[in-house]
Write a protein that holds these residues in place. Structure first.
Motif, short mmCIF file in Angstrom:
data_model
loop_
_atom_site.label_atom_id
_atom_site.label_comp_id
_atom_site.label_asym_id
_atom_site.label_seq_id
_atom_site.Cartn_x
_atom_site.Cartn_y
_atom_site.Cartn_z
N LEU A 14 -7.04 2.76 -7.34
CA LEU A 14 -6.07 1.69 -7.77
C LEU A 14 -5.58 1.75 -8.89
O LEU A 14 -4.45 1.13 -8.96
CB LEU A 14 -6.98 0.25 -7.29
N HIS A 15 -6.30 1.90 -10.02
CA HIS A 15 -5.78 1.76 -11.44
C HIS A 15 -4.55 3.07 -11.47
O HIS A 15 -3.56 2.73 -11.97
CB HIS A 15 -7.06 2.30 -12.33
N HIS A 16 -4.77 4.21 -10.92
CA HIS A 16 -3.71 5.17 -10.96
C HIS A 16 -2.32 4.57 -10.32
O HIS A 16 -1.25 4.63 -10.78
CB HIS A 16 -4.12 6.58 -10.38
N ASN A 17 -2.61 4.03 -9.06
CA ASN A 17 -1.49 3.39 -8.34
C ASN A 17 -0.59 2.35 -9.19
O ASN A 17 0.45 2.35 -9.35
CB ASN A 17 -2.05 2.75 -7.10
N PRO A 28 4.83 7.79 -4.68
CA PRO A 28 3.84 8.04 -3.52
C PRO A 28 2.27 7.45 -3.83
O PRO A 28 1.62 8.14 -4.48
CB PRO A 28 3.82 9.43 -3.23
N PHE A 29 2.06 6.34 -3.26
CA PHE A 29 0.74 5.74 -3.69
C PHE A 29 -0.26 6.34 -2.83
O PHE A 29 -0.12 6.82 -1.77
CB PHE A 29 0.82 4.26 -3.27
N THR A 30 -1.42 6.31 -3.47
CA THR A 30 -2.73 6.85 -2.76
C THR A 30 -3.43 5.87 -2.10
O THR A 30 -3.71 4.79 -2.84
CB THR A 30 -3.60 7.44 -3.82
N GLU A 42 -5.40 -11.68 2.83
CA GLU A 42 -4.59 -12.73 1.71
C GLU A 42 -4.91 -12.37 0.27
O GLU A 42 -4.23 -12.57 -0.70
CB GLU A 42 -5.20 -14.11 2.22
N ASP A 43 -6.27 -12.08 0.04
CA ASP A 43 -6.35 -11.73 -1.33
C ASP A 43 -5.85 -10.38 -1.80
O ASP A 43 -5.34 -10.52 -2.99
CB ASP A 43 -8.18 -11.40 -1.32
N LEU A 44 -5.83 -9.51 -0.91
CA LEU A 44 -5.10 -8.23 -1.43
C LEU A 44 -3.64 -8.63 -1.83
O LEU A 44 -3.09 -7.93 -2.46
CB LEU A 44 -5.38 -7.17 -0.29
N LYS A 67 1.09 -2.65 1.18
CA LYS A 67 0.76 -1.92 2.50
C LYS A 67 0.41 -0.47 2.26
O LYS A 67 -0.50 -0.08 3.13
CB LYS A 67 2.31 -1.83 3.32
N LYS A 68 1.00 0.20 1.32
CA LYS A 68 0.79 1.70 1.33
C LYS A 68 -0.62 1.85 0.53
O LYS A 68 -1.39 2.56 0.67
CB LYS A 68 1.62 2.32 0.26
N VAL A 69 -0.97 0.71 -0.40
CA VAL A 69 -2.25 1.22 -1.24
C VAL A 69 -3.26 0.66 -0.45
O VAL A 69 -4.43 1.15 -0.40
CB VAL A 69 -2.12 0.21 -2.43
N PHE A 70 -3.45 -0.64 0.24
CA PHE A 70 -4.45 -1.01 1.23
C PHE A 70 -3.79 -0.85 2.58
O PHE A 70 -4.02 -1.77 3.31
CB PHE A 70 -4.72 -2.58 0.83
N GLU A 71 -3.81 0.34 2.69
CA GLU A 71 -3.42 1.06 4.16
C GLU A 71 -4.14 0.49 5.38
O GLU A 71 -3.48 0.27 6.49
CB GLU A 71 -3.41 2.64 4.03
#
Length: 125
Positions: A14-17, A28-30, A42-44, A67-71
């Motif tokens: 998350l920190h890297h993203n 390109p998110f992980t 909602e929190d995310l 959408k990409k980070v919290f896939e």
């Protein structure tokens, strides 16, 4: 603030993203895997909104980040739906407070100097 919900390696992702997001709006998110289901979609979205607005990014870019980070939580949600929800101002839920740019700068300088986040510094003159 995300430490209770993420394992250490996921917190690093998350920190890297977030870090690469400061340089490039759509890198390109992980994907990040949450430890539990205590955080709602909602929190995310609100977390993404806070970070995105601090970086002065638009809703569509923030929605793609979420959408990409919290896939996994958003696998069946369209980016357009996330973007629309980011614009909704009425909510009965408590929100993570959105700090001003000056407040964020003050917290970041404190973090650089002391290696921790201390929200109490915001109430000091």
């Amino acid at each position: 603030m995300m430490q209770p919900f993420l394992d250490a390696d996921e917190l690093q992702k998350l920190h890297h993203n977030a870090k690469i997001w400061t340089v490039h709006a759509m890198p390109p998110f992980t994907p990040v895997n949450l430890r539990s289901d205590h955080l709602t979609k909602e929190d995310l979205k609100h977390l993404g909104y806070n970070v995105g607005k601090f970086l002065r990014l638009q809703g569509g870019v923030i929605a793609r980040f979420v959408k990409k980070v919290f896939e996994k939580p958003f696998e069946s949600t369209q980016i357009r739906t996330i973007e629309q929800k980011l614009r909704e101002s009425k909510s009965t839920k408590e929100r993570i407070p959105i700090h001003t740019r000056d407040q964020m700068d003050k917290m970041f300088k404190h973090f650089q100097r002391y290696g921790n986040i201390n929200l109490d510094i915001l109430s000091r003159a």
